[in-house]
Design a protein around this motif. Structure first.
Motif, PDB file in Angstrom:
ATOM      1  N   PHE A  36     -11.470  -0.055   4.976  1.00 37.39           N
ATOM      2  CA  PHE A  36     -10.015  -0.191   5.044  1.00 37.39           C
ATOM      3  C   PHE A  36      -9.360   1.149   5.358  1.00 37.39           C
ATOM      4  CE2 PHE A  36      -6.093   0.457   2.570  1.00 37.39           C
ATOM      5  CZ  PHE A  36      -5.243  -0.397   3.268  1.00 37.39           C
ATOM      6  N   ARG A  37      -9.815   2.219   4.714  1.00 37.18           N
ATOM      7  CA  ARG A  37      -9.234   3.547   4.953  1.00 37.18           C
ATOM      8  C   ARG A  37      -9.479   4.010   6.374  1.00 37.18           C
ATOM      9  NH1 ARG A  37     -12.331   6.839   0.890  1.00 37.18           N
ATOM     10  NH2 ARG A  37     -11.193   8.606   1.784  1.00 37.18           N
ATOM     11  N   ALA A  38     -10.669   3.720   6.903  1.00 37.69           N
ATOM     12  CA  ALA A  38     -10.964   4.112   8.284  1.00 37.69           C
ATOM     13  C   ALA A  38     -10.061   3.377   9.269  1.00 37.69           C
ATOM     14  CB  ALA A  38     -12.427   3.841   8.591  1.00 37.69           C
ATOM     15  N   LYS A  39      -9.874   2.077   9.059  1.00 32.42           N
ATOM     16  CA  LYS A  39      -8.985   1.307   9.934  1.00 32.42           C
ATOM     17  C   LYS A  39      -7.541   1.786   9.801  1.00 32.42           C
ATOM     18  CE  LYS A  39     -11.828  -2.884   9.892  1.00 32.42           C
ATOM     19  NZ  LYS A  39     -11.895  -4.309   9.484  1.00 32.42           N
ATOM     20  N   LEU A  40      -7.123   2.100   8.566  1.00 29.51           N
ATOM     21  CA  LEU A  40      -5.757   2.570   8.350  1.00 29.51           C
ATOM     22  C   LEU A  40      -5.524   3.905   9.042  1.00 29.51           C
ATOM     23  CD1 LEU A  40      -3.020   2.232   6.984  1.00 29.51           C
ATOM     24  CD2 LEU A  40      -3.969   3.331   4.945  1.00 29.51           C
ATOM     25  N   ARG A  41      -6.513   4.813   8.975  1.00 35.19           N
ATOM     26  CA  ARG A  41      -6.355   6.106   9.652  1.00 35.19           C
ATOM     27  C   ARG A  41      -6.239   5.926  11.159  1.00 35.19           C
ATOM     28  NH1 ARG A  41     -10.789  10.927   9.464  1.00 35.19           N
ATOM     29  NH2 ARG A  41     -12.001   9.339  10.578  1.00 35.19           N
ATOM     30  N   LYS A  42      -7.039   5.025  11.716  1.00 41.46           N
ATOM     31  CA  LYS A  42      -6.970   4.791  13.153  1.00 41.46           C
ATOM     32  C   LYS A  42      -5.607   4.234  13.555  1.00 41.46           C
ATOM     33  CE  LYS A  42      -9.370   2.363  16.897  1.00 41.46           C
ATOM     34  NZ  LYS A  42     -10.493   1.446  17.245  1.00 41.46           N
ATOM     35  N   GLU A  43      -5.106   3.264  12.773  1.00 46.24           N
ATOM     36  CA  GLU A  43      -3.793   2.691  13.075  1.00 46.24           C
ATOM     37  C   GLU A  43      -2.683   3.727  12.876  1.00 46.24           C
ATOM     38  OE1 GLU A  43      -3.012  -0.226  14.329  1.00 46.24           O
ATOM     39  OE2 GLU A  43      -5.140  -0.763  14.504  1.00 46.24           O
ATOM     40  N   ALA A  44      -2.809   4.550  11.813  1.00 41.84           N
ATOM     41  CA  ALA A  44      -1.787   5.565  11.554  1.00 41.84           C
ATOM     42  C   ALA A  44      -1.726   6.588  12.680  1.00 41.84           C
ATOM     43  CB  ALA A  44      -2.064   6.255  10.216  1.00 41.84           C
ATOM     44  N   GLU A  45      -2.869   6.937  13.236  1.00 42.72           N
ATOM     45  CA  GLU A  45      -2.882   7.865  14.368  1.00 42.72           C
ATOM     46  C   GLU A  45      -2.189   7.260  15.586  1.00 42.72           C
ATOM     47  OE1 GLU A  45      -6.978   8.697  14.867  1.00 42.72           O
ATOM     48  OE2 GLU A  45      -7.085  10.205  13.259  1.00 42.72           O
ATOM     49  N   ILE A  46      -2.404   5.956  15.799  1.00 48.07           N
ATOM     50  CA  ILE A  46      -1.718   5.282  16.910  1.00 48.07           C
ATOM     51  C   ILE A  46      -0.221   5.245  16.667  1.00 48.07           C
ATOM     52  CG2 ILE A  46      -1.484   3.086  18.136  1.00 48.07           C
ATOM     53  CD1 ILE A  46      -4.428   2.563  17.584  1.00 48.07           C
ATOM     54  N   TRP A  47       0.190   4.930  15.430  1.00 44.96           N
ATOM     55  CA  TRP A  47       1.621   4.903  15.103  1.00 44.96           C
ATOM     56  C   TRP A  47       2.258   6.272  15.312  1.00 44.96           C
ATOM     57  CZ3 TRP A  47       0.515   2.254   9.759  1.00 44.96           C
ATOM     58  CH2 TRP A  47       0.100   0.940   9.991  1.00 44.96           C
ATOM     59  N   ASP A  99       1.173   8.694  17.359  1.00 42.86           N
ATOM     60  CA  ASP A  99       1.230   9.012  18.785  1.00 42.86           C
ATOM     61  C   ASP A  99       2.322   8.231  19.500  1.00 42.86           C
ATOM     62  OD1 ASP A  99      -0.898  10.702  18.337  1.00 42.86           O
ATOM     63  OD2 ASP A  99      -2.425   9.230  18.976  1.00 42.86           O
ATOM     64  N   GLU A 100       2.590   7.002  19.046  1.00 41.55           N
ATOM     65  CA  GLU A 100       3.628   6.188  19.678  1.00 41.55           C
ATOM     66  C   GLU A 100       5.011   6.465  19.120  1.00 41.55           C
ATOM     67  OE1 GLU A 100       2.366   2.181  19.178  1.00 41.55           O
ATOM     68  OE2 GLU A 100       0.790   2.293  20.712  1.00 41.55           O
ATOM     69  N   GLY A 101       5.117   7.337  18.134  1.00 44.30           N
ATOM     70  CA  GLY A 101       6.413   7.694  17.572  1.00 44.30           C
ATOM     71  C   GLY A 101       6.952   6.720  16.547  1.00 44.30           C
ATOM     72  N   ILE A 102       6.118   5.784  16.105  1.00 48.09           N
ATOM     73  CA  ILE A 102       6.586   4.827  15.097  1.00 48.09           C
ATOM     74  C   ILE A 102       6.792   5.514  13.752  1.00 48.09           C
ATOM     75  CG2 ILE A 102       5.988   2.695  13.871  1.00 48.09           C
ATOM     76  CD1 ILE A 102       4.426   1.833  16.321  1.00 48.09           C
ATOM     77  N   ILE A 103       5.894   6.452  13.430  1.00 50.95           N
ATOM     78  CA  ILE A 103       6.040   7.238  12.208  1.00 50.95           C
ATOM     79  C   ILE A 103       6.035   8.709  12.581  1.00 50.95           C
ATOM     80  CG2 ILE A 103       4.955   5.510  10.728  1.00 50.95           C
ATOM     81  CD1 ILE A 103       2.403   7.152  10.807  1.00 50.95           C
ATOM     82  N   ASP A 152       5.269  12.913  11.746  1.00 49.95           N
ATOM     83  CA  ASP A 152       4.099  13.656  11.272  1.00 49.95           C
ATOM     84  C   ASP A 152       4.083  13.771   9.754  1.00 49.95           C
ATOM     85  OD1 ASP A 152       3.274  13.991  13.858  1.00 49.95           O
ATOM     86  OD2 ASP A 152       4.160  15.992  14.088  1.00 49.95           O
ATOM     87  N   SER A 153       5.255  13.905   9.162  1.00 41.50           N
ATOM     88  CA  SER A 153       5.321  14.018   7.693  1.00 41.50           C
ATOM     89  C   SER A 153       4.870  12.726   7.014  1.00 41.50           C
ATOM     90  CB  SER A 153       6.744  14.368   7.262  1.00 41.50           C
ATOM     91  OG  SER A 153       7.663  13.368   7.703  1.00 41.50           O
ATOM     92  N   GLN A 154       5.232  11.597   7.613  1.00 43.66           N
ATOM     93  CA  GLN A 154       4.808  10.317   7.052  1.00 43.66           C
ATOM     94  C   GLN A 154       3.295  10.138   7.214  1.00 43.66           C
ATOM     95  OE1 GLN A 154       7.546   7.947   9.435  1.00 43.66           O
ATOM     96  NE2 GLN A 154       8.688   7.388   7.577  1.00 43.66           N
ATOM     97  N   TYR A 155       2.777  10.609   8.340  1.00 48.74           N
ATOM     98  CA  TYR A 155       1.327  10.538   8.526  1.00 48.74           C
ATOM     99  C   TYR A 155       0.610  11.401   7.501  1.00 48.74           C
ATOM    100  CZ  TYR A 155      -3.278  11.096  10.611  1.00 48.74           C
ATOM    101  OH  TYR A 155      -4.634  11.134  10.803  1.00 48.74           O
TER     102      TYR A 155
END
Length: 465
Positions: free
Chosen positions: A6-17, A19-23, A25-28
């Protein structure tokens, strides 16, 4: 392992978010600190080191046992007893204190992980030495018994260790030992049915026993391996236990229908202390696998040609344990299907009935009717072969459709392999010309390559979107 995935999938999705500006850097960074993304890079390395240490400890244990066996005859009974018990207790005590070392210090930095892994390996070695001590005790005190009894009691001992320490590896080891004991004791089960010893009772009640012993442990350890292996031993034990009663063919109906019915309707949320669906998808995957194997067997002419000849075996029911197991599993399956089909909200009441559940229900009824059909209507075997070949094709097509719909490689390739295997098997089973066989092989190969390339292209397009 589930949490790490779950953590690995979350990190991958968070990196995409990010890069796309959804979140931002501080939130990441907040997500990274909360779920400790930095420690994920060491998970694979730690798992590899654990495997190395585990294999090394097992080899060391086997070497020690071999050394003891080489000098066994020259030592007195007291020396043997003291040596084995000392080695067993020392290994487990040292392994326990190393294993319970904290993984993180107060600053949150990783430490003592190697000690913990080494302690884990020593606990596995201790579980291995438990069997050596049990075998020696039985020999020393002249306790006669079959080999399967040793494996069963050894597996129960390791299972107690697994529950006490909450270690998935010990749970898997225990399940393997009990499975070895069960399969090596099948001859005793089939031909010594009137025996009422504790090991024989374990064999007779293995379908329920396997679920009762290992499913709670799977939740405690959050281990899909334990859950998957327990479902396998559950499904297989029903089949082998029912083989004792060839003349009572309706027992085979329950054996064919209950495993997929129970697994497909399984829901983790039925347990009061569970608030997540850990193993529902695993159970459904094994239900599909069971149907695939069963329908593949039923699609052969050989089954319908020889199945009804088994009635010549005149085995009477010498105990009611199998019927009790089947009754309990039937009630549990009915309860689960009631919860599966019962609408949970007004929105679900307005929805149409799930076509997938209807199809699985039809498959279950067909599986239950197959033994009855083979016994009472042997002259219609051609129709039965056609129907189960049709069911097998529908099942494979459904898996392909599900894989395309949800972008799941496992479902898509499982359906493709099943459909290809069915076509090739039917071609080889029936007397066809070599030219036709060659053409079928070529067409299947081209279809698999083309479908695979097209599916992978669709996955790439969907991931980019």
């Amino acid at each position: 392992m589930i949490i790490d995935s779950f953590r690995a999938k979350l990190r991958k999705e968070a990196e995409i978010w990010r890069d796309e500006g959804i979140i931002e850097d501080s939130q990441y960074e907040q997500l990274s600190q909360r779920y400790q993304f930095d420690s994920l890079d060491n998970v694979a390395q730690d798992r590899f080191i654990f495997i190395l240490i585990g294999v090394g400890c097992i080899l060391v244990g086997l070497g020690a046992i071999t050394f003891v066996a080489a000098n066994w005859q020259s030592w007195s009974r007291e020396v043997k007893l003291v040596l084995l018990l000392s080695l067993f207790f020392a290994t487990n005590i040292i392994g326990f204190f190393l294993w319970r070392e904290p993984v993180f210090d107060n600053a949150g930095k990783k430490r003592r992980q190697r000690k913990r892994i080494f302690g884990h390996g020593l606990l596995l070695l201790g579980a291995l030495l438990l069997g050596a001590n049990m075998a020696f005790m039985a020999q020393t005190f002249h306790m006669s018994g079959a080999d399967y009894e040793l494996y069963l009691f050894w597996g129960i001992g390791v299972l107690v260790m697994a529950y006490g320490l909450r270690l998935a590896s010990l749970g898997v080891f225990s399940l393997i030992l009990i499975s070895i004991g069960y399969f090596t004791g099948l001859n005793n089960l089939w031909y010594s049915g009137n025996e009422f010893s504790l090991p024989m009772l374990m064999l007779k009640n293995m379908p329920i026993l396997g679920l009762a012993l290992f499913v709670p442990l799977a939740y405690i350890c959050q281990s899909r391996w334990i859950f998957a292996l327990s479902t396998i031993i559950f499904a297989l034990s029903i089949q082998f236990n029912s083989n004792r009663y060839y003349s009572i063919y309706w027992i085979k109906s329950f054996a064919f229908a209950l495993p997929p019915a129970l697994l497909w309707s399984y829901d983790d949320l039925l347990f009061p202390q569970v608030n997540q669906r850990w193993f529902k998808s695993v159970a459904r995957n094994f239900a599909i696998l069971f149907f695939s194997v069963l329908f593949y067997v039923l699609s052969f002419r050989a089954y319908w040609r020889f199945a009804y000849d088994l009635s010549s075996e005149n085995n009477s029911i010498s105990n009611v344990f199998l019927l009790i197991n089947l009754g309990i599993i039937t009630l549990l399956a009915i309860y689960q299907w009631f919860n599966l089909l019962r609408p949970k909200s007004n929105l679900q009441r307005r929805k149409k009935i799930d076509i997938t559940n209807i199809g699985i229900g039809i498959f279950t009824l067909a599986a239950a009717f197959a033994p009855i059909w083979s016994q009472n209507f042997p002259g219609t075997s051609v129709l039965a072969i056609f129907i189960f070949n049709l069911f097998l094709a529908v099942l494979a097509s459904g898996m392909i459709r599900q894989g395309l719909k949800s972008n799941q490689r496992r479902a898509f390739w499982g359906g493709m392999i099943l459909l290809t295997l069915q076509i090739i098997t039917r071609m080889l089973e029936y007397n066809t010309a070599l030219l036709l066989k060659s053409l079928v092989f070529i067409l299947c190969g081209i279809t698999v390559i083309g479908a695979g390339l097209w599916f992978e292209k669709q996955l790439s397009v969907n991931s980019e979107q």
